[in-house]
Design an enzyme around this catalytic site. Structure first.
Site, mmCIF file in Angstrom:
data_model
loop_
_atom_site.group_PDB
_atom_site.id
_atom_site.type_symbol
_atom_site.label_atom_id
_atom_site.label_comp_id
_atom_site.label_asym_id
_atom_site.label_seq_id
_atom_site.Cartn_x
_atom_site.Cartn_y
_atom_site.Cartn_z
ATOM 1 N N GLU A 130 38.509 37.187 40.567
ATOM 2 C CA GLU A 130 38.307 38.404 39.781
ATOM 3 C C GLU A 130 39.322 38.355 38.649
ATOM 4 O O GLU A 130 40.521 38.467 38.876
ATOM 5 C CB GLU A 130 38.520 39.640 40.660
ATOM 6 C CG GLU A 130 38.380 40.954 39.926
ATOM 7 C CD GLU A 130 38.731 42.158 40.787
ATOM 8 O OE1 GLU A 130 38.922 43.245 40.217
ATOM 9 O OE2 GLU A 130 38.836 42.012 42.019
ATOM 10 N N ASP A 185 44.481 50.915 37.896
ATOM 11 C CA ASP A 185 45.477 49.905 38.244
ATOM 12 C C ASP A 185 46.828 50.518 38.591
ATOM 13 O O ASP A 185 47.279 51.464 37.944
ATOM 14 C CB ASP A 185 45.658 48.917 37.089
ATOM 15 C CG ASP A 185 44.395 48.148 36.789
ATOM 16 O OD1 ASP A 185 43.629 47.905 37.738
ATOM 17 O OD2 ASP A 185 44.171 47.787 35.618
#
Length: 262
Positions: free
Chosen positions: A49, A60
């Site tokens: 990924e 994130d």
């Protein structure tokens, strides 16, 4: 069958599941991010990924945010993501999914983005902030190019939403293990197991779990019920603190969790 689904099937046939490793493109530099991706592929990661750095990475955690902000400060541009995919696939035979927020794709042009990703050898996209009922341009472009499209499912999702994610995803559905942002945790939320069970009930063939996985034991735990375990922050931290050798070592250790029981 897509390349990602093929890898998951092979791992399932062997009695275990896949290790999916996240790294940001362009961190610490473009060349080093390519070398790091190749290193984890050579040390047990089954699917990569590759994150596209973005100025507003709402999903994130701090480790990945710091890495992507450094990549942007060093001059990363979206086209460098395609260059990285091309360079990685030239060296290792591991499917690469780009992880990207949706705005950069829209700004670049959805069809242009799909064409350039396919030409670079990419397998598809993970789109954390795109929901299926707003994804018609991407659904059409990915259908035309044969790219995978991975939508997210959360513990808070209704069964109707889960079914929609399953029906529109190709490759796998990304099961978010816990509510919140990415980052290593001492335990994987128990909600992940029930979420995967709910996804199976609405027809998911491939469900992979991410957020919070950072050890081989956690990988093994997740693969008892899911098709893949997604690890990000632990790999990014290793790259940030110890370079290519360190991230290769962490990938190798994590891959112990994918070894099938005798």
């Amino acid at each position: 069958m897509t390349s990602v689904a093929s890898v998951l099937q092979v791992r399932r046939d062997s009695g275990t599941g896949a290790l999916i490793g996240y790294l940001p493109a362009g961190f610490p530099t473009i060349d080093e991010s390519v070398d790091a991706a190749v290193a984890i592929a050579e040390n047990g990661v089954d699917v990569i990924e590759l994150g596209l750095p973005y100025s507003d990475p709402v999903m994130d955690g701090p480790v990945i945010q710091q890495a992507t902000q450094k990549a942007l400060a060093n001059g990363f541009r979206l086209k460098h993501g395609f260059d990285a995919v091309r360079a990685i696939t030239a060296q290792v035979d591991v499917p690469i999914l780009l992880m990207t927020y949706w705005n950069p794709v829209v700004q670049y042009g959805v069809d242009r983005f799909a064409d350039d990703l396919a030409a670079a050898g990419g397998a598809g996209l993970i789109t954390p902030d795109l929901i299926p009922d707003e994804a018609e341009p991407w659904l059409a472009a990915s259908e035309r190019t044969g790219l995978d499209r991975v939508f997210l499912a959360a513990p808070s999702s209704t069964n109707a939403r889960l079914k929609q994610a399953v029906e529109k995803s190709r490759g796998f559905v990304y099961a978010v293990s816990t509510m919140g942002i990415t980052g290593a945790r001492t335990d994987v939320d128990s909600a992940a197991k029930s979420l995967v069970a709910r996804l199976r009930e609405v027809g998911a063939e491939n469900a992979c779990v991410g957020l919070g996985i950072s050890t081989a034991d956690q990988v093994r735990e997740v693969l008892e019920y899911a098709d893949g375990a997604i690890v990000g922050s632990a790999l990014v931290k290793a790259l940030a603190t110890g370079g290519i050798d360190s991230v290769a070592s962490v990938a190798r250790e994590l891959s112990r969790g994918t070894v099938a029981a005798n």
